[in-house]
Design a protein around this motif. Structure first.
Motif, PDB file in Angstrom:
ATOM      1  N   LEU A 274     -15.985 113.598 -47.622  1.00  0.00           N
ATOM      2  CA  LEU A 274     -17.124 114.406 -47.817  1.00  0.00           C
ATOM      3  C   LEU A 274     -17.648 114.261 -49.206  1.00  0.00           C
ATOM      4  N   PHE A 275     -17.006 114.428 -50.237  1.00  0.00           N
ATOM      5  CA  PHE A 275     -17.532 114.294 -51.515  1.00  0.00           C
ATOM      6  C   PHE A 275     -17.304 113.170 -52.304  1.00  0.00           C
ATOM      7  N   GLY A 276     -18.213 112.121 -51.374  1.00  0.00           N
ATOM      8  CA  GLY A 276     -18.126 110.706 -52.065  1.00  0.00           C
ATOM      9  C   GLY A 276     -19.649 110.448 -52.639  1.00  0.00           C
ATOM     10  N   LEU A 277     -19.727 109.183 -53.003  1.00  0.00           N
ATOM     11  CA  LEU A 277     -21.076 108.877 -53.526  1.00  0.00           C
ATOM     12  C   LEU A 277     -22.144 108.901 -52.785  1.00  0.00           C
ATOM     13  N   ALA A 278     -21.964 108.851 -51.393  1.00  0.00           N
ATOM     14  CA  ALA A 278     -23.234 109.075 -50.356  1.00  0.00           C
ATOM     15  C   ALA A 278     -23.566 110.455 -50.515  1.00  0.00           C
ATOM     16  N   TYR A 279     -22.534 111.455 -50.555  1.00  0.00           N
ATOM     17  CA  TYR A 279     -23.132 113.001 -50.911  1.00  0.00           C
ATOM     18  C   TYR A 279     -24.069 113.035 -52.133  1.00  0.00           C
ATOM     19  N   VAL A 280     -23.513 112.225 -53.037  1.00  0.00           N
ATOM     20  CA  VAL A 280     -24.506 112.227 -54.539  1.00  0.00           C
ATOM     21  C   VAL A 280     -25.507 111.719 -54.040  1.00  0.00           C
ATOM     22  N   GLU A 281     -25.889 110.512 -53.464  1.00  0.00           N
ATOM     23  CA  GLU A 281     -27.071 109.798 -53.165  1.00  0.00           C
ATOM     24  C   GLU A 281     -28.027 110.838 -52.201  1.00  0.00           C
ATOM     25  N   GLN A 282     -27.469 111.481 -51.439  1.00  0.00           N
ATOM     26  CA  GLN A 282     -28.454 112.353 -50.570  1.00  0.00           C
ATOM     27  C   GLN A 282     -28.861 113.554 -51.163  1.00  0.00           C
ATOM     28  N   ALA A 283     -28.090 114.111 -52.462  1.00  0.00           N
ATOM     29  CA  ALA A 283     -28.377 115.195 -53.306  1.00  0.00           C
ATOM     30  C   ALA A 283     -29.602 114.484 -54.054  1.00  0.00           C
ATOM     31  N   GLN A 284     -29.350 113.434 -54.457  1.00  0.00           N
ATOM     32  CA  GLN A 284     -30.593 112.831 -55.430  1.00  0.00           C
ATOM     33  C   GLN A 284     -31.902 112.508 -54.616  1.00  0.00           C
ATOM     34  N   ARG A 286     -32.875 114.239 -52.229  1.00  0.00           N
ATOM     35  CA  ARG A 286     -33.586 115.388 -51.826  1.00  0.00           C
ATOM     36  C   ARG A 286     -34.357 116.016 -53.153  1.00  0.00           C
ATOM     37  N   THR A 287     -33.855 115.677 -54.095  1.00  0.00           N
ATOM     38  CA  THR A 287     -34.158 116.289 -55.449  1.00  0.00           C
ATOM     39  C   THR A 287     -35.034 115.402 -56.259  1.00  0.00           C
ATOM     40  N   GLY A 288     -35.422 114.159 -55.933  1.00  0.00           N
ATOM     41  CA  GLY A 288     -36.122 113.228 -56.493  1.00  0.00           C
ATOM     42  C   GLY A 288     -35.563 112.742 -57.865  1.00  0.00           C
ATOM     43  N   THR A 289     -34.224 112.795 -57.832  1.00  0.00           N
ATOM     44  CA  THR A 289     -33.401 112.531 -59.161  1.00  0.00           C
ATOM     45  C   THR A 289     -32.840 111.114 -59.082  1.00  0.00           C
ATOM     46  N   GLU A 290     -33.055 110.185 -58.161  1.00  0.00           N
ATOM     47  CA  GLU A 290     -32.447 108.963 -58.089  1.00  0.00           C
ATOM     48  C   GLU A 290     -32.498 107.934 -59.432  1.00  0.00           C
ATOM     49  N   HIS A 291     -33.270 108.186 -60.391  1.00  0.00           N
ATOM     50  CA  HIS A 291     -33.548 107.429 -61.319  1.00  0.00           C
ATOM     51  C   HIS A 291     -33.257 107.920 -62.801  1.00  0.00           C
ATOM     52  N   ILE A 292     -32.366 109.185 -62.642  1.00  0.00           N
ATOM     53  CA  ILE A 292     -31.936 109.725 -63.903  1.00  0.00           C
ATOM     54  C   ILE A 292     -30.968 108.801 -64.606  1.00  0.00           C
ATOM     55  N   LYS A 293     -30.790 108.966 -66.000  1.00  0.00           N
ATOM     56  CA  LYS A 293     -29.781 108.135 -66.657  1.00  0.00           C
ATOM     57  C   LYS A 293     -28.480 108.089 -66.034  1.00  0.00           C
ATOM     58  N   ASN A 294     -27.521 107.131 -66.088  1.00  0.00           N
ATOM     59  CA  ASN A 294     -26.425 107.189 -65.703  1.00  0.00           C
ATOM     60  C   ASN A 294     -25.520 108.160 -66.454  1.00  0.00           C
ATOM     61  N   GLU A 295     -25.635 108.309 -67.722  1.00  0.00           N
ATOM     62  CA  GLU A 295     -24.913 109.144 -68.389  1.00  0.00           C
ATOM     63  C   GLU A 295     -25.434 110.494 -68.104  1.00  0.00           C
ATOM     64  N   ASP A 296     -26.338 110.691 -67.748  1.00  0.00           N
ATOM     65  CA  ASP A 296     -26.724 112.224 -66.900  1.00  0.00           C
ATOM     66  C   ASP A 296     -26.243 112.352 -65.840  1.00  0.00           C
ATOM     67  N   LEU A 297     -26.068 111.474 -64.750  1.00  0.00           N
ATOM     68  CA  LEU A 297     -25.506 111.431 -63.700  1.00  0.00           C
ATOM     69  C   LEU A 297     -23.738 112.007 -63.850  1.00  0.00           C
ATOM     70  N   VAL A 298     -23.218 111.256 -64.796  1.00  0.00           N
ATOM     71  CA  VAL A 298     -21.813 111.662 -65.066  1.00  0.00           C
ATOM     72  C   VAL A 298     -21.486 113.055 -65.640  1.00  0.00           C
ATOM     73  N   SER A 299     -22.786 113.304 -66.487  1.00  0.00           N
ATOM     74  CA  SER A 299     -22.697 114.823 -66.894  1.00  0.00           C
ATOM     75  C   SER A 299     -22.706 115.905 -65.897  1.00  0.00           C
ATOM     76  N   THR A 300     -23.789 115.653 -64.974  1.00  0.00           N
ATOM     77  CA  THR A 300     -24.064 116.485 -63.769  1.00  0.00           C
ATOM     78  C   THR A 300     -22.700 116.428 -62.834  1.00  0.00           C
ATOM     79  N   LEU A 301     -22.139 115.326 -62.428  1.00  0.00           N
ATOM     80  CA  LEU A 301     -20.907 115.456 -61.640  1.00  0.00           C
ATOM     81  C   LEU A 301     -19.737 116.205 -62.335  1.00  0.00           C
ATOM     82  N   SER A 302     -19.688 116.142 -63.473  1.00  0.00           N
ATOM     83  CA  SER A 302     -18.726 116.857 -64.473  1.00  0.00           C
ATOM     84  C   SER A 302     -18.965 118.395 -64.311  1.00  0.00           C
ATOM     85  N   MET A 303     -20.131 118.540 -64.478  1.00  0.00           N
ATOM     86  CA  MET A 303     -20.344 120.088 -64.334  1.00  0.00           C
ATOM     87  C   MET A 303     -20.388 120.466 -62.923  1.00  0.00           C
TER      88      MET A 303
END
Length: 397
Positions: A274-284, A286-303
């Motif tokens: 369930l909680f794989g990168l496909a889950y993250v990509e779908q959420a991105q 839905r929210t138009g966040t596909e192009h956020i910085k990679n560091e921001d992505l790791v920070s968001t996943l940690s949160m």
């Protein structure tokens, strides 16, 4: 009198021993390496006395990680690769056990048993697969017969199948070990393991077994590690350097937390399926966040990991004066741990080292304990939780 099978005689002899020497093996979804814990045991059940004698994590070769990733948490996989890996991992883990024993100066002939978790490649509780005609299911590879023959040591493996057959979801299996290792009268405790998936056991101060809760929470390191591999060519976010170098995207965080799993009643299980990168990509998407910085992505996943843990504890554990003891790779994730300390300011948080339990060794110790129970224990009733002995026996000869 008919002759008695020598393997069964060996099993009987080991079960009757006052003191046993056992090895617990754990290979998690993060694929860091094989955790090997050498323990001594006397007794069984909640009267078990054990000592961790030696512990080591032997890192996996990158080539091995790559091969497992080809079949890990995928609905469609190469069946020949799965079949080959099942045998290969059994032999490979056996070889790593022999290397560890040699390094410790321990004769394999003195070890009574190995308790092997194996390598999970797919976890499929019905809550995830939604196929009405099929039960809960899970699959761990790394055949116990190969491990036993390679090492010459009686091997107990495939623990999760009995749990499912008896009506459980095959995870988490920490209940008995956590009750034994972590209970303290007069103190409300949570043993929180942040591996690939985060899970916890709540141990109430009053000792009421019906209040004990053992459950998965949600993602632990799995998404953080996957993003680090994909975007930074590193196995994990060491010291949270990447997460601290980015900024949490609140829109994406809300979308990640917006899943029915988080509202389902515990106990429950989940996995990278369930909680794989496909889950993250779908959420991105839905929210138009596909192009956020990679560091921001790791920070968001940690949160995401941190907030999911905090939300579960606040929602489900109503006790006051909580003491939380953390194990697993996530115990070394400053971003997650610091968030929990701030968000749960009324809770005392430390790693399991303060209980005398190496945070890295805890899961391997738990399987060694389950192996000892398979040999000489009896099904224990711990409140409303499933009571069943687990593990299949593989003989060396």
């Amino acid at each position: 009198m008919l002759p008695f099978n020598q393997n069964l005689q060996q099993l009987f002899n080991i079960a009757q021993k006052n003191k046993k020497l056992g090895i617990g093996l754990m290979s998690g979804t993060s694929l860091d390496g094989l955790d090997i814990a050498l323990c001594s045991f006397t007794g069984s059940g909640l009267q078990t006395q054990f000592e961790l004698l030696q512990f080591i994590t032997i890192p996996y070769l990158q080539s091995f990680k790559d091969e497992v990733q080809q079949v890990f948490a995928r609905k469609t996989a190469d069946l020949e690769q799965v079949t080959l890996l099942n045998a290969f991992i059994g032999n490979y883990h056996g070889q790593l056990v022999l290397e560890a024993l040699a390094g410790w100066g321990v004769d394999a002939g003195t070890v009574d048993f190995i308790a092997s978790h194996g390598q999970t490649i797919y976890h499929a509780p019905q809550r995830l697969h939604h196929r009405a005609n099929y039960p809960n299911a899970t699959l761990q590879i790394g055949d116990g017969d190969h491990l036993a023959v390679k090492t010459g040591i009686l091997t107990i493996s495939d623990f999760r199948q009995k749990h499912i057959a008896a009506g459980g979801e095959g995870a988490p299996l920490a209940l008995y070990g956590d009750v034994l290792l972590g209970s303290k009268p007069g103190e409300n405790r949570i043993l929180l393991n942040i591996g690939g998936i985060a899970n916890l056991t709540y141990l109430p101060a009053n000792g009421d077994a019906n209040q004990i809760l053992c459950t998965d929470i949600g993602p632990g390191n799995t998404l953080i590690d996957a993003a680090c591999r994909k975007f930074f060519n590193t196995a994990y976010d060491k010291d949270s350097a990447i997460a601290y170098g980015g900024k949490v995207n609140e829109d994406l965080l809300r979308a990640l937390l917006n899943h029915a799993f988080f509202e389902e009643a515990a106990p429950k299980t989940t996995g990278p399926e369930l909680f794989g990168l496909a889950y993250v990509e779908q959420a991105q998407l839905r929210t138009g966040t596909e192009h956020i910085k990679n560091e921001d992505l790791v920070s968001t996943l940690s949160m995401f990991t941190a907030v999911a843990i905090e939300h579960f504890i606040r929602t489900n554990i109503k006790a006051h004066d909580l003491h939380v003891f953390i194990s697993g790779g996530g115990a070394r994730n400053p971003f997650v741990i610091n968030y929990l300390k701030q968000a749960l300011a009324d809770t005392q948080i430390a790693d399991t080292g303060s209980l005398g339990i190496d945070p890295d060794a805890k899961e391997a110790i738990l399987f060694a304990l389950l192996g000892n129970e398979a040999l000489c224990g009896e099904p224990m009733t711990i409140g409303n939780n499933l009571a069943v002995l687990m593990g299949k026996f593989s003989f060396a000869h």
